[in-house]
Design a protein around this motif. Structure first.
Motif, PDB file in Angstrom:
ATOM      1  N   SER A  35      37.074  48.468  43.034  1.00 46.90           N
ATOM      2  CA  SER A  35      38.482  48.063  42.924  1.00 46.90           C
ATOM      3  C   SER A  35      38.712  46.720  43.611  1.00 46.90           C
ATOM      4  O   SER A  35      39.431  45.853  43.100  1.00 46.90           O
ATOM      5  N   MET A  36      38.069  46.514  44.770  1.00 52.11           N
ATOM      6  CA  MET A  36      38.218  45.270  45.511  1.00 52.11           C
ATOM      7  C   MET A  36      37.700  44.081  44.705  1.00 52.11           C
ATOM      8  O   MET A  36      38.325  43.022  44.656  1.00 52.11           O
ATOM      9  N   LEU A  37      36.568  44.258  44.041  1.00 54.23           N
ATOM     10  CA  LEU A  37      35.993  43.178  43.241  1.00 54.23           C
ATOM     11  C   LEU A  37      36.879  42.853  42.040  1.00 54.23           C
ATOM     12  O   LEU A  37      37.028  41.679  41.673  1.00 54.23           O
ATOM     13  N   ASN A  38      37.464  43.881  41.433  1.00 56.76           N
ATOM     14  CA  ASN A  38      38.367  43.626  40.311  1.00 56.76           C
ATOM     15  C   ASN A  38      39.635  42.909  40.771  1.00 56.76           C
ATOM     16  O   ASN A  38      40.167  42.046  40.060  1.00 56.76           O
ATOM     17  N   GLN A  39      40.124  43.238  41.960  1.00 52.33           N
ATOM     18  CA  GLN A  39      41.256  42.495  42.513  1.00 52.33           C
ATOM     19  C   GLN A  39      40.865  41.039  42.782  1.00 52.33           C
ATOM     20  O   GLN A  39      41.661  40.118  42.580  1.00 52.33           O
ATOM     21  N   LEU A  40      39.626  40.840  43.229  1.00 54.44           N
ATOM     22  CA  LEU A  40      39.151  39.479  43.488  1.00 54.44           C
ATOM     23  C   LEU A  40      39.142  38.643  42.209  1.00 54.44           C
ATOM     24  O   LEU A  40      39.635  37.501  42.209  1.00 54.44           O
ATOM     25  N   VAL A  41      38.572  39.182  41.115  1.00 55.17           N
ATOM     26  CA  VAL A  41      38.512  38.378  39.889  1.00 55.17           C
ATOM     27  C   VAL A  41      39.911  38.154  39.310  1.00 55.17           C
ATOM     28  O   VAL A  41      40.164  37.123  38.677  1.00 55.17           O
ATOM     29  N   ASP A  42      40.845  39.089  39.549  1.00 55.03           N
ATOM     30  CA  ASP A  42      42.235  38.859  39.120  1.00 55.03           C
ATOM     31  C   ASP A  42      42.860  37.719  39.921  1.00 55.03           C
ATOM     32  O   ASP A  42      43.607  36.896  39.375  1.00 55.03           O
TER      33      ASP A  42
END
Length: 289
Positions: free
Chosen positions: A3-10
């Motif tokens: 989830s953290m990585l997906n927030q990062l790419v967003d």
């Protein structure tokens, strides 16, 4: 972690025309820039900085081909101070310059917006121990070498081979504590672990903190802290490199630990005469996530 990585790419997507502040984003996500960059690089197969560049150039290509603005205006919007710098970045992604792409409409290469998904793996257990370790020193022979992600690093092999046999024996006799024996130490690593980026390789042993570094050797001070110690056994260096990759793809996402700055250490416990097979311990500095 997923989830953290997906927030990062967003966040990257929202700020492609702004300055990228990974440190501030990492703090907002409850982690560290060091850990975030390392895990992103391992899972995405490219450094975060490279992903940002590819996404910027993917969006910039649409603006270039549309012809509505001059190239300098587009360059400035995507963070480049000159048409020349923008042209180099554009060419490195698309294989052609922006002027040619504007005339011919391409060829163009797109970097999709990444999305991370959890894949259930890990049927083979990882052998790891967590320990609190006192401060210590590393002492040995240091060299700056380029990073390679797979196979034998020829620059490290050349450096180790340049150390006389008598010096190997001398070093091994100096070892005072865990990690024991002759060590392969990687220090001053590029946060993104980019292929070809430089690191300091130390052919070394561990000394107690109060033991002076012997004359003629390079030293690295290592503070007290927690370490995750992973054991690997099999064809060398492939098994060790697979274990290294699995720490990011399997272990860190499912355990409440994150990497902290510090040297990454390989201790060879056993090996065949030709070093084609080895049992190793990979020491990674960690902290509670």
């Amino acid at each position: 972690m997923i989830s953290m990585l997906n927030q990062l790419v967003d966040l990257v997507e929202e700020h492609l025309t702004d300055e990228i502040d990974v440190g501030a984003w990492a703090r907002a996500l409850g982690t560290t820039e060091h850990h975030l960059r390392r895990v992103f690089s391992s899972l995405a197969g490219m450094p975060l900085s490279e992903y940002v560049r590819r996404r910027r150039m993917t969006l910039a290509a649409t603006d270039v081909v549309s012809g509505r603005e001059d190239l300098l205006s587009i360059a400035v919007r995507y963070g480049y101070g000159s048409s020349e710098a923008f042209g180099r970045a554009f060419r490195s992604v698309h294989g052609t310059g922006p002027a040619h792409a504007r005339r011919e409409g391409g060829p163009l290469r797109a970097q999709p917006h990444l999305k991370f998904h959890l894949t259930v793996e890990g049927s083979a257990p990882m052998h790891v121990r967590i320990l609190d370790h006192p401060a210590f020193r590393l002492a040995g022979h240091a060299a700056r070498v380029p990073l390679t992600r797979s196979g034998v690093n020829p620059h490290i092999a050349e450096h180790v081979a340049s150390v006389p046999e008598a010096e190997h024996r001398r070093l091994k006799a100096l070892s005072e504590m865990e990690p024991a024996g002759l060590l392969a130490v990687s220090d001053d690593l590029d946060p993104d672990r980019a292929e070809g980026s430089e690191l300091t390789h130390l052919h070394a042993v561990a000394l107690r903190r109060d033991t002076p570094v012997p004359e003629g050797l390079d030293g690295v001070e290592v503070p007290a802290g927690a370490w995750a110690v992973f054991r690997s056994a099999g064809p060398h260096p492939a098994t060790l490199q697979q274990t290294w990759a699995a720490t990011a793809t399997q272990w860190f996402p499912s355990n409440p630990w994150r990497l902290r700055p510090g040297p990454e250490i390989v201790a060879v416990l056993e090996r065949s005469e030709d070093f084609s097979v080895a049992t190793c311990e990979l020491w990674l500095p960690v902290e509670a996530g």
